[in-house]
Design a protein around this motif. Structure first.
Motif: not given
Length: 419
Positions: A277, A280, A394, A397-398
């Protein structure tokens, strides 16, 4: 029957606290088959509270008020409700005794204003508070019911579950049963379009779409005299939704999260996983490691925020970083490959992007994210353009990384379990 919720407290209006009580009560009432059409927040003002309660009584069978039952002068809920309903306040000996015991256990002396909490509208049903000093109160007036609950969630929730839910269950005959079809990898508008005819013709059961970050949930709800019959009504609708959405359905269990579904998939196929990562900063690893039993599949998590870390820890080539930049398809791909090699994991997921608020450009704007997933050497990379603030980008994105991981595994392995 209809129910209306009134949350009392100036601190809620000012945004000092989040009104979690309303969300909890609304969900509980829906589960009991009560229709809630209005929710109101009102400050600690007798006049406005009285007006709000009178309005609610004019359009709802049951009114639930939370907050304002404390010992201070600005705690006016009980006093106002008593005036609106024309009831005198009387000292309740049982409540006074329980308040005294509460302080005795803590080796403290109650102050004079604590006895205010033992004053109860005449004819009311008193609900013991096992977690505080303010009792709950039920006032039955003609065909109306007014329920007063303490504001602290640690007092309100146990009281509702032990006393109020059984009371309301008797008030509303029949049951409501719900099942949620959870989707990932599909947007809300597309999901609603696919299920549009079912939603348009709904009566019993009903279908309600809810948009989550990177997910869509379709709640199917049926009303019947007994739960078994309600389940029968829900079952064919859930089956049809699963047929229509196919592999976009990751579970039909209310308690299963996307990360749980991904871990289940890894376990079912005996696959190990690692993460790499950048933007993130470990959030993906945190989501995965929140799942019980993940230790059987999770090998390691790499937070490679700088270019130097990407090169040193994951083996990302310097020419790739220099030519394409850290936020690029090629770097995301090399991050995933490098993480898989270094940890000897079957599955590797890499995330690199610009979360903002700074760092964006015309070519690479804030919200640009590349996510790569490697499954036993076969790598897939996707470009995303998320909107919102840094936290939202973020989080999105996860969720996208979990979705891509699931999709990639399903392309190569057929053992899928729905929970």
């Amino acid at each position: 029957m209809t129910v209306e919720l009134i949350s009392v407290g100036t601190e809620i209006l000012l945004g000092n606290i989040v009104n979690t009580n309303a969300a909890y009560l609304a969900e509980q009432c829906a589960g009991l088959g009560l229709s809630c059409f209005y929710q109101t927040v009102v400050g600690d003002n007798e006049g406005r509270l009285a007006q709000t309660l009178q309005t609610a009584l004019g359009r709802a069978d049951i009114v639930i008020l939370s907050g304002g039952l404390g010992p201070t002068q600005d705690d006016l809920t009980k006093e106002t409700a008593a005036k609106v309903l024309g009831r005198e306040l009387r000292m309740d000996a049982h409540s006074r005794e329980r308040i005294q015991e509460f302080f005795n256990r803590r080796k403290m002396q109650p102050t004079d204003n604590n006895w205010k909490q033992a004053m109860v509208p005449e004819g009311a049903i008193v609900i013991d508070n096992d977690n505080g000093t303010a009792p709950g109160i039920i006032i039955e007036a003609a065909d109306k019911r007014v329920i007063l609950l303490p504001g602290p969630p640690g007092e309100l929730i146990p009281m509702f579950e032990t006393a109020i839910r059984p009371y309301l269950s008797e008030a509303e005959p029949g049951v409501i049963y719900s099942q949620t079809v959870k989707l990932c990898g599909i947007g809300e508008s597309k999901a609603e379009t696919i299920a549009a005819d079912l939603i348009a013709s709904q009566e019993n059961p009903t279908i309600a779409p809810y948009a989550k970050t990177g997910e869509v949930h379709l709640r199917v709800t049926a009303r019947a005299s007994v739960e078994k019959e309600a389940r029968k009504l829900v079952k064919p609708v859930v089956k049809e939704l699963k047929n229509r959405f196919g592999m976009n359905v990751y579970t039909t269990d209310e308690n299963v999260t996307l990360e749980q579904a991904v871990v289940d998939l890894l376990l079912a196929n005996r696959l190990t996983v690692t993460t790499a990562e950048s933007c993130t900063g470990g959030l993906l690893s945190a989501r995965l490691t929140n799942v019980p039993g993940v230790s059987e599949v999770f090998k390691s998590g790499h937070v490679t925020y700088s270019n130097k870390a990407k090169h040193k820890l994951l083996g990302v080539k310097k020419p790739s970083l220099d030519k394409h930049g850290a936020v690029s398809e090629s770097v995301a791909k090399e991050m995933a490959k490098g993480a898989a090699v270094s940890s000897k994991a079957d599955v590797a997921v890499a995330v690199t992007g610009i979360a903002g608020p700074d760092g964006g450009s015309v070519v690479k704007p804030v919200g640009l994210v590349y996510i790569a997933c490697s499954v036993r050497g076969k790598v897939k990379v996707k470009e995303y353009n998320f909107s919102g603030n840094r936290s939202r980008i973020r989080e999105s994105s996860v969720t996208a990384a979990l979705t891509l991981m699931r999709q990639c595994i399903l392309e190569y392995y057929s053992e899928v379990t729905f929970r």
